[in-house]
Design a protein around this motif. Structure first.
Motif, PDB file in Angstrom:
ATOM      1  N   GLN A   2       7.808 -15.625 -24.533  1.00 62.63           N
ATOM      2  CA  GLN A   2       8.890 -14.987 -23.780  1.00 62.63           C
ATOM      3  C   GLN A   2       8.331 -14.044 -22.726  1.00 62.63           C
ATOM      4  N   ARG A   3       8.874 -14.114 -21.511  1.00 62.50           N
ATOM      5  CA  ARG A   3       8.495 -13.193 -20.434  1.00 62.50           C
ATOM      6  C   ARG A   3       9.649 -12.251 -20.177  1.00 62.50           C
ATOM      7  N   TYR A   4       9.319 -11.038 -19.697  1.00 66.60           N
ATOM      8  CA  TYR A   4      10.324 -10.009 -19.452  1.00 66.60           C
ATOM      9  C   TYR A   4      10.195  -9.457 -18.046  1.00 66.60           C
ATOM     10  N   THR A   5      11.294  -8.916 -17.562  1.00 66.14           N
ATOM     11  CA  THR A   5      11.298  -8.145 -16.326  1.00 66.14           C
ATOM     12  C   THR A   5      11.719  -6.720 -16.701  1.00 66.14           C
ATOM     13  N   TYR A   6      11.243  -5.747 -15.933  1.00 71.42           N
ATOM     14  CA  TYR A   6      11.475  -4.339 -16.273  1.00 71.42           C
ATOM     15  C   TYR A   6      12.144  -3.604 -15.121  1.00 71.42           C
ATOM     16  N   TRP A  37      20.431  -5.632 -19.739  1.00 76.62           N
ATOM     17  CA  TRP A  37      19.216  -4.829 -19.891  1.00 76.62           C
ATOM     18  C   TRP A  37      19.196  -4.188 -21.272  1.00 76.62           C
ATOM     19  N   GLN A  38      18.024  -4.128 -21.876  1.00 80.02           N
ATOM     20  CA  GLN A  38      17.831  -3.474 -23.167  1.00 80.02           C
ATOM     21  C   GLN A  38      16.920  -2.266 -22.967  1.00 80.02           C
ATOM     22  N   LYS A  40      14.066   0.175 -23.342  1.00 80.67           N
ATOM     23  CA  LYS A  40      12.683   0.054 -23.821  1.00 80.67           C
ATOM     24  C   LYS A  40      12.116   1.430 -24.162  1.00 80.67           C
ATOM     25  N   GLU A  64      14.344  -3.419 -20.220  1.00 76.87           N
ATOM     26  CA  GLU A  64      13.743  -4.736 -20.091  1.00 76.87           C
ATOM     27  C   GLU A  64      14.801  -5.792 -20.383  1.00 76.87           C
ATOM     28  N   ARG A  65      14.571  -6.991 -19.847  1.00 81.78           N
ATOM     29  CA  ARG A  65      15.399  -8.141 -20.194  1.00 81.78           C
ATOM     30  C   ARG A  65      14.558  -9.397 -20.021  1.00 81.78           C
ATOM     31  N   PRO A  66      14.871 -10.408 -20.797  1.00 82.78           N
ATOM     32  CA  PRO A  66      14.102 -11.656 -20.695  1.00 82.78           C
ATOM     33  C   PRO A  66      14.288 -12.302 -19.331  1.00 82.78           C
TER      34      PRO A  66
END
Length: 68
Positions: A2-6, A37-38, A40, A64-66
């Motif tokens: 899994q990749r995430y963006t911040y 968005w979650q 972090k 962060e979110r996937p």
């Protein structure tokens, strides 16, 4: 894997009414959660003020979110 963006949001003390308001921080968190968005991390820091040198007390709120 899994990749995430911040996303990092600066919250200056003055933007939340002089004292860090739990209700306003809660709204910020819920608004970003509604967009996927979650939370972090929340980091207390000195952030750049609007005018002049120096900074003011504030928060760096990291989300962060996937990546889709």
């Amino acid at each position: 894997m899994q990749r995430y963006t911040y996303k990092v949001v600066e919250v200056r003390e003055k933007l939340v009414g002089g004292k860090m308001s739990g209700a306003k921080l809660e709204k910020l968190l819920n608004d970003h959660a509604a967009d996927g968005w979650q939370l972090k991390a929340i980091t207390a820091t000195e952030v750049k003020g609007r005018v002049g040198p120096g900074g003011v007390d504030g928060l760096l709120v990291t989300f962060e979110r996937p990546v889709q």
